[in-house]
Write an enzyme that holds these catalytic residues in place. Structure first.
Site, PDB file in Angstrom:
ATOM      1  N   LYS A  52       0.791  -0.972   0.050  1.00 43.64           N
ATOM      2  CA  LYS A  52       0.195  -0.208  -0.101  1.00 43.64           C
ATOM      3  C   LYS A  52       0.925   1.122   0.025  1.00 43.64           C
ATOM      4  O   LYS A  52       0.617   2.247  -0.688  1.00 43.64           O
ATOM      5  CB  LYS A  52      -0.833  -0.076   1.361  1.00 43.64           C
ATOM      6  CG  LYS A  52      -2.136  -1.152   0.912  1.00 43.64           C
ATOM      7  CD  LYS A  52      -2.877  -1.319   2.349  1.00 43.64           C
ATOM      8  CE  LYS A  52      -3.567  -2.806   2.355  1.00 43.64           C
ATOM      9  NZ  LYS A  52      -4.187  -2.953   3.449  1.00 43.64           N
ATOM     10  N   GLN A  96      -4.168  -1.801   9.595  1.00 47.56           N
ATOM     11  CA  GLN A  96      -3.971  -3.067   8.930  1.00 47.56           C
ATOM     12  C   GLN A  96      -4.514  -4.316  10.029  1.00 47.56           C
ATOM     13  O   GLN A  96      -4.300  -4.279  11.244  1.00 47.56           O
ATOM     14  CB  GLN A  96      -2.564  -3.273   8.681  1.00 47.56           C
ATOM     15  CG  GLN A  96      -2.203  -4.927   7.780  1.00 47.56           C
ATOM     16  CD  GLN A  96      -2.968  -4.660   6.527  1.00 47.56           C
ATOM     17  OE1 GLN A  96      -2.963  -3.690   5.827  1.00 47.56           O
ATOM     18  NE2 GLN A  96      -3.677  -5.754   6.182  1.00 47.56           N
ATOM     19  N   ASP A 119     -10.921   2.341   4.204  1.00 49.36           N
ATOM     20  CA  ASP A 119     -10.968   1.167   4.157  1.00 49.36           C
ATOM     21  C   ASP A 119     -12.465   0.747   3.997  1.00 49.36           C
ATOM     22  O   ASP A 119     -12.808  -0.655   3.790  1.00 49.36           O
ATOM     23  CB  ASP A 119     -10.289   0.245   5.388  1.00 49.36           C
ATOM     24  CG  ASP A 119      -8.913  -0.557   4.909  1.00 49.36           C
ATOM     25  OD1 ASP A 119      -8.822  -0.671   3.568  1.00 49.36           O
ATOM     26  OD2 ASP A 119      -8.276  -0.675   5.982  1.00 49.36           O
TER      27      ASP A 119
END
Ligand code: NAD
Length: 291
Positions: A52, A96, A119
């Protein structure tokens, strides 16, 4: 059989973003900034976060990686997220997953401001998605929709079977595929670990999205000729012939299933790169909304 090449489609999206970001920079406007939080040293998480951060550099975004030891107190982690919530330079925040056991995923997700939740895991964004309102859509299902769009795969009126009901993949992709949009307008069945007739349901599907996280669970006898198969699964299985000691396996038995399909995603190189491209798109839109 044709390949839904996630690497190529993701590259096309990143190329477009790169141009748009460069244009913003030329006009003296702010460039998007993604802040990623990584707790602990889980090998797969390290790889995902590194990809990412690398993608941010490729498209010209600013990125910040905040790393914390696995023993971090929950309150400290929440404080760090709050700081990012209030930082006007930060457009997107991602934490994460998975987190260490002593920290609740839900609590962390709810602490991220919905307007920076690139997200798309915050309940506000999940709710908006269900109601068809503009929202940050979780990157994996969004990436799948972008992949179907890129290859102009016909979805209208098709019967789609989704294997998996997680908030990250199964549920949101079932909503997107059933929404009144293109791609979309599918009739969708969600299957899960208690589904009794998975094989029959899959065999009647025009489109299968496989995300049970169980390597090669979808076999050729479950797939009808001409089906579109999207393999979301990524499981690391030991492989002594690889330098890393493992290789990635999807949830679909590719060798036997692929010859029956009209379209199929490979693993790796299918949904994975699209997930990252979708995250980049969400971060770009977040920046546009605020600046
Ligand atoms: P999860 O474990 O949260 O959910 C799995 C779901 O599958 C559950 O809802 C469960 O009920 C269902 N399931 C499990 N076994 C089943 C079975 N035998 N039959 C039918 N349903 C079954 O997992 P997740 O977070 O949704 O991820 C699924 C997979 O996708 C994992 O392999 C994960 O690594 C992968 N993944 C890939 C990407 C990507 O970028 N490519 C992103 C997210 C997740």
């Amino acid at each position: 059989m044709q390949i839904l090449d996630g690497k190529k489609a993701a590259q096309a999206i990143k190329d477009e973003l790169k141009i748009a970001v460069a244009q913003r920079a030329n006009e003296g406007k702010k460039v998007p900034h993604l802040a990623a939080i990584l707790v602990g040293t889980n090998g797969a998480s390290e790889t995902y976060v590194a990809s990412k951060v690398k993608a941010c550099a490729e498209v010209g975004f600013k990125s910040t990686l905040l790393r914390f030891d696995e023993s971090i107190y929950k309150t400290r982690l929440l404080d760090e997220i709050e700081k990012l919530n209030y930082d006007p330079d930060v457009d997107g925040i991602l934490v994460q997953l998975p987190l260490p056991k002593h920290i609740s995923n839900d609590e962390v997700i709810k602490t991220i401001h919905p307007d920076k939740d690139v997200d798309g895991f915050h309940p506000v964004n999940a709710g908006k998605l269900i109601q068809g309102l503009p929202a940050f859509v979780p990157a994996t299902p969004y990436g799948i929709m972008l992949l179907l769009e890129h290859y102009k795969v016909e979805t209208d009126g098709k019967y789609a079977v989704v294997i998996g009901r997680s908030n990250i993949v199964g549920r949101p992709i079932s909503i997107l595929l059933s929404s009144n949009s293109n791609p979309g307008n599918c009739t969708v069945t969600i299957c899960h670990s208690h589904t009794k007739n998975l094989k029959e349901l899959c065999f009647s599907a025009d489109i299968i999205v496989a995300a049970p996280g169980k390597p090669e669970i979808v076999t050729a006898d479950m797939v009808r000729e001409g089906a579109v198969v999207i393999d979301v699964g990524i499981t690391r299985v030991p492989d002594t012939t690889k330098k890393s000691g493992f290789r990635l396996k999807g949830d679909v038995q590719y060798e036997t299933v692929a010859p029956k399909c009209s379209w199929i995603t490979p693993v790796p190189g299918g949904v994975g790169p699209m997930t990252i491209a979708a995250l980049m798109k969400n971060t770009f839109h977040s920046c546009l909304m605020k600046n």
